[in-house]
Design an enzyme around this catalytic site. Structure first.
Site, PDB file in Angstrom:
ATOM      1  CE  LYS A   1      -2.377   1.713   4.016  1.00  0.00           C
ATOM      2  NZ  LYS A   1      -2.403   3.315   3.797  1.00  0.00           N
TER       3      LYS A   1
ATOM      4  CG  ASP B   1      -4.845   4.571   1.489  1.00  0.00           C
ATOM      5  OD1 ASP B   1      -6.097   4.826   1.049  1.00  0.00           O
ATOM      6  OD2 ASP B   1      -4.422   4.466   2.411  1.00  0.00           O
TER       7      ASP B   1
ATOM      8  CE  LYS C   1      -8.038   6.807   3.605  1.00  0.00           C
ATOM      9  NZ  LYS C   1      -6.471   6.421   3.505  1.00  0.00           N
TER      10      LYS C   1
ATOM     11  CG  ASP D   1     -12.165  17.173  -6.908  1.00  0.00           C
ATOM     12  OD1 ASP D   1     -13.231  17.966  -7.462  1.00  0.00           O
ATOM     13  OD2 ASP D   1     -11.198  17.476  -6.771  1.00  0.00           O
TER      14      ASP D   1
ATOM     15  CB  THR E   1     -11.083   4.392  12.141  1.00  0.00           C
ATOM     16  OG1 THR E   1      -9.919   4.798  11.828  1.00  0.00           O
ATOM     17  CG2 THR E   1     -11.804   3.292  11.872  1.00  0.00           C
TER      18      THR E   1
ATOM     19  NE  ARG F   1       2.339   2.235  12.934  1.00  0.00           N
ATOM     20  CZ  ARG F   1       1.525   2.788  13.663  1.00  0.00           C
ATOM     21  NH1 ARG F   1       1.822   3.675  14.435  1.00  0.00           N
ATOM     22  NH2 ARG F   1       0.218   2.662  13.523  1.00  0.00           N
TER      23      ARG F   1
HETATM   24  O1  C5P Z   1       1.122   0.499  11.102  1.00  0.00           O
HETATM   25  P1  C5P Z   1      -0.338   0.140  10.794  1.00  0.00           P
HETATM   26  O2  C5P Z   1      -0.448  -1.467  10.932  1.00  0.00           O
HETATM   27  O3  C5P Z   1      -0.941   0.841  12.058  1.00  0.00           O
HETATM   28  O4  C5P Z   1      -0.754   0.857   9.741  1.00  0.00           O
HETATM   29  C1  C5P Z   1      -1.961   0.701   9.333  1.00  0.00           C
HETATM   30  C2  C5P Z   1      -2.137   1.487   7.847  1.00  0.00           C
HETATM   31  O5  C5P Z   1      -3.582   1.764   7.505  1.00  0.00           O
HETATM   32  C3  C5P Z   1      -1.761   3.014   7.959  1.00  0.00           C
HETATM   33  O6  C5P Z   1      -1.303   3.307   6.501  1.00  0.00           O
HETATM   34  C4  C5P Z   1      -2.934   3.743   8.349  1.00  0.00           C
HETATM   35  O7  C5P Z   1      -2.775   4.829   7.776  1.00  0.00           O
HETATM   36  C5  C5P Z   1      -4.090   2.768   7.635  1.00  0.00           C
HETATM   37  N1  C5P Z   1      -5.403   3.166   8.180  1.00  0.00           N
HETATM   38  C6  C5P Z   1      -5.438   2.940   9.549  1.00  0.00           C
HETATM   39  N2  C5P Z   1      -6.866   3.062   9.909  1.00  0.00           N
HETATM   40  C7  C5P Z   1      -8.010   3.651   9.067  1.00  0.00           C
HETATM   41  C8  C5P Z   1      -7.655   3.693   7.791  1.00  0.00           C
HETATM   42  C9  C5P Z   1      -6.645   3.440   7.240  1.00  0.00           C
HETATM   43  O8  C5P Z   1      -4.827   2.408  10.259  1.00  0.00           O
HETATM   44  N3  C5P Z   1      -8.978   3.429   9.545  1.00  0.00           N
END
Ligand code: C5P
Length: 237
Positions: free
Chosen positions: A37, A64, A66, A69, A124, A215
Site C-alpha cells: 500500500k 491509497d 482516497k 472531488d 476511524t 508497523r
Molecule cells: O502500522 P499500522 O499497521 O497501524 O498501519 C495501518 C495502515 O492503515 C496505515 O497506513 C494507516 O494510515 C491505515 N489506516 C488505518 N486506519 C484506518 C484507515 C487507514 O490504520 N481507519
C-alpha cells in the site's frame, strides 16, 4: 498488465519517510508474499515512478489516495492511477453515487483488466461528535453501513473498514463485497497508535478479505519472518 497473487491477504502499508527506504524494504520481498500500500505521504514525496517501480517488480500495489472531488475529476484521476498498473485504488464514498459511478465507468472504459475500486466510508478518526460537527447527526456505524451500501449500489468492489465492522458489513451489505481492514495486530505485537485491534486470524474470521498491516511488519527486526508467520497463521484459518 496487473499482477495478481491470490494467495496473500496481507497488504503491507509502506509508511516510510522516503522512497529509498520503501524501495530497500520492498527489494527484499517476494511478490507473492504480500501486496503493497502506497499512501498520500509516500506518493506526494516520490510520485508515480515509485508505483511504477513496484508494479514492474511484480507487486500488487494498492494506491491509497482516497480521491474525493467532482465526478469528472475523480474519474480522470482513477484512470491515471490505473494507467500506472495498480491493483487496487480508492475513493471517498461520501463523494456520492455519481462520483463513484463515474470512477467505475472510467476504469471499465479504459482498462481491459481494471483495478479493484474500493470505497472509504467513515474515517476511524471520526467519532459521533465529529460527525455532528460536519452536519451528520448519526452514529458512525450507521453512516458506515449507509455509505457501504451506496458504494455497493454504485458498482464499487468493496470498502475499507475496521475488522470489527467486517461481520456486520458482510451481513448487511453482502458477501461479494470486499472488506479491506487496517487495525490488525499479530498476537503480542505493539499496538502503536491503534486502539481496538484484532489479530490477523480473528479479522479474517470476522469477514476481512484483505488485511492492511504496517508497523508490525515494516518496523520488525526481521520483517520477512513476521510476514511468513502471518501468512502461515492465515493459511490455517
Ligand atoms: O502500522 P499500522 O499497521 O497501524 O498501519 C495501518 C495502515 O492503515 C496505515 O497506513 C494507516 O494510515 C491505515 N489506516 C488505518 N486506519 C484506518 C484507515 C487507514 O490504520 N481507519
Amino acid at each position: 498488465m496487473i499482477a495478481t497473487h491470490p494467495a496473500s491477504r496481507i497488504i503491507v502499508a509502506l509508511d516510510f519517510a522516503n522512497g529509498a527506504r520503501a524501495a530497500a524494504f520492498v527489494d527484499g520481498l517476494a511478490p507473492g508474499s504480500c501486496r503493497l500500500k502506497i499512501g498520500k505521504e509516500l506518493f506526494t514525496r516520490e510520485g508515480p515512478q515509485l508505483v511504477r517501480r513496484f508494479v514492474e517488480q511484480g507487486h500488487d500495489v494498492f494506491l491509497d489516495l482516497k480521491f474525493h472531488d467532482i465526478p469528472h475529476t475523480v474519474a480522470r484521476a482513477c484512470e491515471a492511477a490505473a494507467s500506472l498498473g495498480v491493483w487496487m485504488l480508492n475513493v471517498h464514498a461520501c463523494g456520492g453515487r455519481q462520483m463513484m459511478q463515474a470512477a467505475k465507468q472510467a476504469l471499465a472504459e479504459t482498462h481491459s483488466q481494471p483495478p479493484l475500486l474500493i470505497g472509504v466510508t467513515v474515517l476511524t478518526s471520526m467519532g459521533r461528535d465529529d460527525l455532528t460537527e460536519v452536519g451528520l447527526d448519526t452514529e458512525p456505524e450507521r453512516q458506515v453501513l449507509r455509505l457501504a451500501s451506496l458504494a455497493r449500489d454504485a458498482g464499487l468492489d468493496g470498502v475499507v473498514c475496521s475488522p470489527r465492522e467486517a461481520a456486520l458489513l458482510r451481513q448487511e451489505v453482502g458477501e461479494n463485497f470486499l472488506r479491506v481492514t487496517p487495525g490488525v495486530r499479530p498476537q503480542g505485537a505493539a499496538l502503536d497508535d491503534q486502539t481496538r485491534v484484532l489479530t490477523p486470524a480473528e479479522a479474517v474470521r470476522e469477514g476481512a478479505d484483505f488485511l492492511v498491516i504496517g508497523r508490525p511488519i515494516t518496523q520488525a527486526a526481521n520483517p520477512l519472518a513476521v510476514l511468513s508467520d502471518i501468512n502461515r497463521e492465515l493459511a490455517a484459518v
